[in-house]
Structure formats: C-alpha cells, structure tokens
Design a protein around this motif. Structure first.
Motif, PDB file in Angstrom:
ATOM      1  N   GLN A  92       0.951  -1.219   0.063  1.00  0.00           N
ATOM      2  CA  GLN A  92       0.078  -0.018   0.186  1.00  0.00           C
ATOM      3  C   GLN A  92       0.754   1.093  -0.116  1.00  0.00           C
ATOM      4  O   GLN A  92       1.709   1.412   0.933  1.00  0.00           O
ATOM      5  CB  GLN A  92      -0.759  -0.042   1.219  1.00  0.00           C
ATOM      6  N   LEU A  93       0.918   2.081  -1.269  1.00  0.00           N
ATOM      7  CA  LEU A  93       1.585   3.194  -1.101  1.00  0.00           C
ATOM      8  C   LEU A  93       0.874   4.235   0.128  1.00  0.00           C
ATOM      9  O   LEU A  93      -0.360   4.402   0.066  1.00  0.00           O
ATOM     10  CB  LEU A  93       1.487   3.930  -2.380  1.00  0.00           C
ATOM     11  N   PHE A  94       1.679   4.719   0.780  1.00  0.00           N
ATOM     12  CA  PHE A  94       1.333   5.517   2.080  1.00  0.00           C
ATOM     13  C   PHE A  94       1.647   7.084   1.640  1.00  0.00           C
ATOM     14  O   PHE A  94       0.771   7.624   1.954  1.00  0.00           O
ATOM     15  CB  PHE A  94       2.138   5.029   3.304  1.00  0.00           C
ATOM     16  N   HIS A  95       2.499   7.303   1.307  1.00  0.00           N
ATOM     17  CA  HIS A  95       2.811   8.698   0.954  1.00  0.00           C
ATOM     18  C   HIS A  95       4.034   8.807   0.318  1.00  0.00           C
ATOM     19  O   HIS A  95       5.113   8.041  -0.071  1.00  0.00           O
ATOM     20  CB  HIS A  95       3.016   9.494   2.453  1.00  0.00           C
ATOM     21  N   VAL A  96       4.356  10.115  -0.679  1.00  0.00           N
ATOM     22  CA  VAL A  96       5.625  10.486  -1.268  1.00  0.00           C
ATOM     23  C   VAL A  96       6.159  11.552  -0.495  1.00  0.00           C
ATOM     24  O   VAL A  96       5.474  12.626  -0.200  1.00  0.00           O
ATOM     25  CB  VAL A  96       5.183  10.846  -2.736  1.00  0.00           C
ATOM     26  N   TYR A  97       7.504  11.434  -0.414  1.00  0.00           N
ATOM     27  CA  TYR A  97       8.107  12.567   0.579  1.00  0.00           C
ATOM     28  C   TYR A  97       9.418  13.017  -0.499  1.00  0.00           C
ATOM     29  O   TYR A  97       9.864  12.455  -1.408  1.00  0.00           O
ATOM     30  CB  TYR A  97       8.616  11.941   1.680  1.00  0.00           C
ATOM     31  N   PHE A  98       9.546  14.002  -0.018  1.00  0.00           N
ATOM     32  CA  PHE A  98      10.854  14.875  -0.717  1.00  0.00           C
ATOM     33  C   PHE A  98      11.978  14.878   0.356  1.00  0.00           C
ATOM     34  O   PHE A  98      11.683  15.164   1.392  1.00  0.00           O
ATOM     35  CB  PHE A  98      10.534  16.443  -0.811  1.00  0.00           C
ATOM     36  N   ASN A  99      12.937  14.348  -0.196  1.00  0.00           N
ATOM     37  CA  ASN A  99      14.015  14.100   0.887  1.00  0.00           C
ATOM     38  C   ASN A  99      15.131  15.057   0.404  1.00  0.00           C
ATOM     39  O   ASN A  99      16.277  14.743  -0.188  1.00  0.00           O
ATOM     40  CB  ASN A  99      14.666  12.736   0.836  1.00  0.00           C
ATOM     41  N   ARG A 100      15.082  16.342   0.721  1.00  0.00           N
ATOM     42  CA  ARG A 100      16.166  17.298   0.678  1.00  0.00           C
ATOM     43  C   ARG A 100      17.556  16.995   1.200  1.00  0.00           C
ATOM     44  O   ARG A 100      18.363  17.836   0.815  1.00  0.00           O
ATOM     45  CB  ARG A 100      15.606  18.541   0.818  1.00  0.00           C
ATOM     46  N   ARG A 101      17.416  16.433   2.481  1.00  0.00           N
ATOM     47  CA  ARG A 101      18.550  16.385   2.879  1.00  0.00           C
ATOM     48  C   ARG A 101      19.688  15.437   2.210  1.00  0.00           C
ATOM     49  O   ARG A 101      20.870  15.394   2.163  1.00  0.00           O
ATOM     50  CB  ARG A 101      18.945  15.315   4.410  1.00  0.00           C
ATOM     51  N   GLU A 152       3.437   8.580  11.670  1.00  0.00           N
ATOM     52  CA  GLU A 152       2.465   8.956  10.554  1.00  0.00           C
ATOM     53  C   GLU A 152       1.519   7.645  10.261  1.00  0.00           C
ATOM     54  O   GLU A 152       0.261   7.842  10.057  1.00  0.00           O
ATOM     55  CB  GLU A 152       3.142   9.138   9.661  1.00  0.00           C
ATOM     56  N   LEU A 153       2.243   6.613  10.196  1.00  0.00           N
ATOM     57  CA  LEU A 153       1.646   5.436   9.905  1.00  0.00           C
ATOM     58  C   LEU A 153       0.452   4.877  10.807  1.00  0.00           C
ATOM     59  O   LEU A 153      -0.544   4.311  10.440  1.00  0.00           O
ATOM     60  CB  LEU A 153       2.568   3.869   9.727  1.00  0.00           C
ATOM     61  N   SER A 154       0.614   5.146  12.191  1.00  0.00           N
ATOM     62  CA  SER A 154      -0.102   4.767  13.140  1.00  0.00           C
ATOM     63  C   SER A 154      -1.456   6.028  13.231  1.00  0.00           C
ATOM     64  O   SER A 154      -2.211   5.619  14.080  1.00  0.00           O
ATOM     65  CB  SER A 154       0.505   4.548  14.450  1.00  0.00           C
ATOM     66  N   GLY A 155      -1.240   6.922  12.814  1.00  0.00           N
ATOM     67  CA  GLY A 155      -2.198   8.104  12.592  1.00  0.00           C
ATOM     68  C   GLY A 155      -2.120   8.994  13.818  1.00  0.00           C
ATOM     69  O   GLY A 155      -3.042   9.963  14.164  1.00  0.00           O
ATOM     70  N   GLU A 156      -0.780   8.879  14.412  1.00  0.00           N
ATOM     71  CA  GLU A 156      -0.968   9.822  15.621  1.00  0.00           C
ATOM     72  C   GLU A 156      -0.315  11.275  15.162  1.00  0.00           C
ATOM     73  O   GLU A 156      -0.770  12.153  15.850  1.00  0.00           O
ATOM     74  CB  GLU A 156       0.512   9.358  16.432  1.00  0.00           C
ATOM     75  N   VAL A 157       0.369  11.447  13.773  1.00  0.00           N
ATOM     76  CA  VAL A 157       0.577  12.467  13.385  1.00  0.00           C
ATOM     77  C   VAL A 157       0.148  12.429  11.912  1.00  0.00           C
ATOM     78  O   VAL A 157       0.237  11.414  11.166  1.00  0.00           O
ATOM     79  CB  VAL A 157       2.009  13.082  13.819  1.00  0.00           C
ATOM     80  N   SER A 158      -0.161  13.618  11.300  1.00  0.00           N
ATOM     81  CA  SER A 158      -0.119  13.660   9.834  1.00  0.00           C
ATOM     82  C   SER A 158       0.925  13.574   9.196  1.00  0.00           C
ATOM     83  O   SER A 158       2.008  13.905   9.633  1.00  0.00           O
ATOM     84  CB  SER A 158      -0.909  14.893   9.403  1.00  0.00           C
ATOM     85  N   PRO A 159       0.941  12.901   7.997  1.00  0.00           N
ATOM     86  CA  PRO A 159       2.309  12.643   7.177  1.00  0.00           C
ATOM     87  C   PRO A 159       2.561  14.067   6.750  1.00  0.00           C
ATOM     88  O   PRO A 159       2.089  14.981   6.364  1.00  0.00           O
ATOM     89  CB  PRO A 159       1.705  12.129   5.974  1.00  0.00           C
ATOM     90  N   ALA A 160       4.126  14.219   6.846  1.00  0.00           N
ATOM     91  CA  ALA A 160       4.778  15.521   6.313  1.00  0.00           C
ATOM     92  C   ALA A 160       5.084  15.128   4.862  1.00  0.00           C
ATOM     93  O   ALA A 160       5.190  13.991   4.324  1.00  0.00           O
ATOM     94  CB  ALA A 160       6.012  15.469   7.292  1.00  0.00           C
TER      95      ALA A 160
END
Length: 163
Positions: A92-101, A152-160
C-alpha cells in the motif's frame, strides 16, 4: 580511549565521504532520484528494521529505483536483499516524500507492507543487523525519520511532505 575515538571519527568521515561520492554520482547519472522504503509488518504486527554498516541507526528497508525498474520491482528487490522478505499482500503506497537532505531532487515512496521472512537475514558488508521488533519496543538507535514515519503510519500525526 582516545585511540578508539580517533578510529570512530575516521570511520564516520569515511562514511560521509562515501555517501557524498555516491550522491554525486547519482546526481550526474540521474535527472531525479527516486527511492522506495517500506514499513514491513509480519503477522504478529512487528516491524522489520535494518542497521546498515555505513550510517548509524535503524531504518526501514529500502533503496533507489534504478533505470528501467518499476517502483514495485525496486521494492521487491530491496525487501529480498535487505531482509529475505516476501510480500504476502499487495503493498500500500502510504505517502510520497521529498528528501532534500539527500539532494534537491530526491523523492521517497513509502509503502506499508505485509511480509514473511523466508530465512534469517545474516550480517554482511551492508546490513550489520536486521530483525522484527514490537513497534512499542524498538531498538534504542532508531532514526528520527523512522520514528516519524511510524507515528504517521499509526495515525498519531499527519504525514509530512519532507522526509
């Protein structure tokens, strides 16, 4: 004691230099870098984490998507290589992140997966430790990004949007 500190600092410097060289190569050989990472859960609800030889901390398995490779193919390859893991359900695709580091062009696809391990993952040059852990009892050196993704996966915080 001071000799050990010098060895640790030398190892850290070599690791940073190696990562810089690799990322410079990727910057020249690819227009944009794309990676996959997976939160891999076994039937008991434990998460699979790996500890690499070249960076400190525990991470979810993953790696780069190579030319002529789909994200799904890269995901399957990384799970097999880093953990002897096989998918037991569609990822299941959960989120797409930008990894600027990593670079100003790097993106990471995070999947939530259900897996089984076909054989224990033995240590080698890349992976020094690997295993399944209760999400409430993780190893002490889990990276902050890994902890954030689990929250984020557990729903404790919104995905960044930033890795």
């Amino acid at each position: 004691m001071n000799q050990q500190k010098g060895l640790d600092e030398g190892t850290g410097l070599r690791r940073r230099l190696l990562l810089k060289v690799l990322h410079s190569y990727f910057a020249m050989s690819r227009g944009m870098t794309l990676g996959v990472r997976a939160a891999c859960f076994n039937p008991q609800g434990e998460i699979f984490l790996v500890r690499h030889s070249y960076v400190p901390g525990w991470y979810m398995p993953g790696g780069g998507v190579e030319r002529h490779e789909t994200a799904f193919e890269a995901l399957e390859k990384e799970l097999r290589e880093e953990g002897n893991l096989e998918l037991t359900a569609p990822p299941q695709l959960f989120h797409v992140y930008f990894n600027r580091r990593i670079s100003p062009r790097d993106h990471v696809l995070l999947y939530r997966t259900e897996v089984t391990q076909t054989a224990p993952r033995l240590a080698d040059r890349e992976i020094v430790e690997a295993g399944f852990f209760d999400p409430r009892d993780l190893p002490k050196d889990v990276t902050s990004a890994t902890l954030r993704r689990l929250a984020e996966l557990s729903g404790e915080v919104s995905p960044a949007d930033i890795w």
